[in-house]
Design a protein around this motif. Sequence first.
Motif, PDB file in Angstrom:
ATOM      1  N   ALA A 166       2.965  16.436  35.177  1.00  0.00           N
ATOM      2  CA  ALA A 166       1.720  15.744  35.491  1.00  0.00           C
ATOM      3  C   ALA A 166       0.686  15.955  34.400  1.00  0.00           C
ATOM      4  N   ARG A 167       0.650  17.160  33.834  1.00  0.00           N
ATOM      5  CA  ARG A 167      -0.314  17.463  32.780  1.00  0.00           C
ATOM      6  C   ARG A 167       0.138  18.723  32.062  1.00  0.00           C
ATOM      7  N   VAL A 168       0.114  18.691  30.728  1.00  0.00           N
ATOM      8  CA  VAL A 168       0.418  19.869  29.917  1.00  0.00           C
ATOM      9  C   VAL A 168      -0.747  20.076  28.957  1.00  0.00           C
ATOM     10  N   GLU A 169      -1.388  21.237  29.049  1.00  0.00           N
ATOM     11  CA  GLU A 169      -2.536  21.550  28.206  1.00  0.00           C
ATOM     12  C   GLU A 169      -2.150  22.627  27.194  1.00  0.00           C
ATOM     13  N   GLU A 170      -2.562  22.437  25.967  1.00  0.00           N
ATOM     14  CA  GLU A 170      -2.445  23.458  24.927  1.00  0.00           C
ATOM     15  C   GLU A 170      -3.838  24.030  24.704  1.00  0.00           C
ATOM     16  N   ILE A 171      -3.995  25.319  24.922  1.00  0.00           N
ATOM     17  CA  ILE A 171      -5.307  25.945  24.940  1.00  0.00           C
ATOM     18  C   ILE A 171      -5.351  27.067  23.907  1.00  0.00           C
ATOM     19  N   ILE A 216      -1.773  30.333  21.080  1.00  0.00           N
ATOM     20  CA  ILE A 216      -2.013  29.264  22.046  1.00  0.00           C
ATOM     21  C   ILE A 216      -1.484  29.681  23.408  1.00  0.00           C
ATOM     22  N   ARG A 217      -2.015  29.047  24.431  1.00  0.00           N
ATOM     23  CA  ARG A 217      -1.524  29.199  25.795  1.00  0.00           C
ATOM     24  C   ARG A 217      -1.189  27.814  26.330  1.00  0.00           C
ATOM     25  N   TRP A 218      -0.203  27.785  27.187  1.00  0.00           N
ATOM     26  CA  TRP A 218       0.127  26.554  27.902  1.00  0.00           C
ATOM     27  C   TRP A 218      -0.356  26.670  29.344  1.00  0.00           C
ATOM     28  N   ARG A 219      -0.880  25.560  29.860  1.00  0.00           N
ATOM     29  CA  ARG A 219      -1.124  25.424  31.294  1.00  0.00           C
ATOM     30  C   ARG A 219      -0.562  24.062  31.670  1.00  0.00           C
ATOM     31  N   ALA A 220       0.456  24.064  32.499  1.00  0.00           N
ATOM     32  CA  ALA A 220       1.202  22.830  32.758  1.00  0.00           C
ATOM     33  C   ALA A 220       1.387  22.620  34.254  1.00  0.00           C
ATOM     34  N   GLU A 221       1.178  21.393  34.682  1.00  0.00           N
ATOM     35  CA  GLU A 221       1.354  21.014  36.085  1.00  0.00           C
ATOM     36  C   GLU A 221       2.586  20.127  36.214  1.00  0.00           C
ATOM     37  N   PHE A 222       3.377  20.387  37.229  1.00  0.00           N
ATOM     38  CA  PHE A 222       4.565  19.592  37.532  1.00  0.00           C
ATOM     39  C   PHE A 222       4.528  19.234  39.017  1.00  0.00           C
ATOM     40  N   ARG A 223       4.860  17.992  39.298  1.00  0.00           N
ATOM     41  CA  ARG A 223       4.847  17.498  40.677  1.00  0.00           C
ATOM     42  C   ARG A 223       6.269  17.203  41.148  1.00  0.00           C
ATOM     43  N   HIS A 224       6.491  17.509  42.408  1.00  0.00           N
ATOM     44  CA  HIS A 224       7.773  17.184  43.038  1.00  0.00           C
ATOM     45  C   HIS A 224       7.753  15.719  43.453  1.00  0.00           C
TER      46      HIS A 224
END
Length: 217
Positions: A196-201, A208-216
């Motif tokens: 749904a969304r992958v952020e590179e921070i 860097i850090r990843w924050r990633a959302e995944f939807r079923h």
Amino acid sequence: MPDDDPTQQVSSPAGAGSDPGGRFERLYADAERGEAVVPWDLDRAHSLLAEWTDRTRPDGSGRRALVVGCGFGRDAEHLARLGFATVAFDISPTAVRTARRRHPDSPVRYETADLLDPPRDWLGGFDFVLESMNVQALPAELRRRAIPAVGRLVAPDGMLLVIAAGRRDDEAVEGPPWPLTRAEVDAFAAGPLIPARVEEIAAPDGGIRWRAEFRHR
């Protein structure tokens, strides 16, 4: 972003990547005896989780959450305060015992469990699953198994949030830990999960850090 994920401090001279569970149990046991300090032992949720919940305002009422590799429970307690019926697990019995002792009145259910062999009723059982800074502690072979194992815990119509230290595809590292490449983060989108969304921070340590959302689906 506060430097609350000191990834360069999680390796242990007593532990090779072949036994990550034993390595962390030794660290937690040493800490319990006052012989070591757990670098991520903080009294607040991970900043990337807190920022995300502040922005998205998730309503946990009537929903189940699972925290992978919960440690002493900082993220689990945060989700419980948002109303989620929260289960949190760690492969280290000492970490789980300490979490229960630190939060005696908590509604969180703390359990000792192995991500690669979870209780059967956990599969597809949670509306929200949090994987924060754990998979990167595993060597390549276990990491390839752990990534899809996380996704199998997400219920239909549920979501997975992944927080991880990151590295470039051509960046060599000597772990543990082994920060995740973008391809490894994308690999969480397995089976019915879709990104749904992958952020590179940018991180305070210059990485860097990843924050990633995944939807079923």
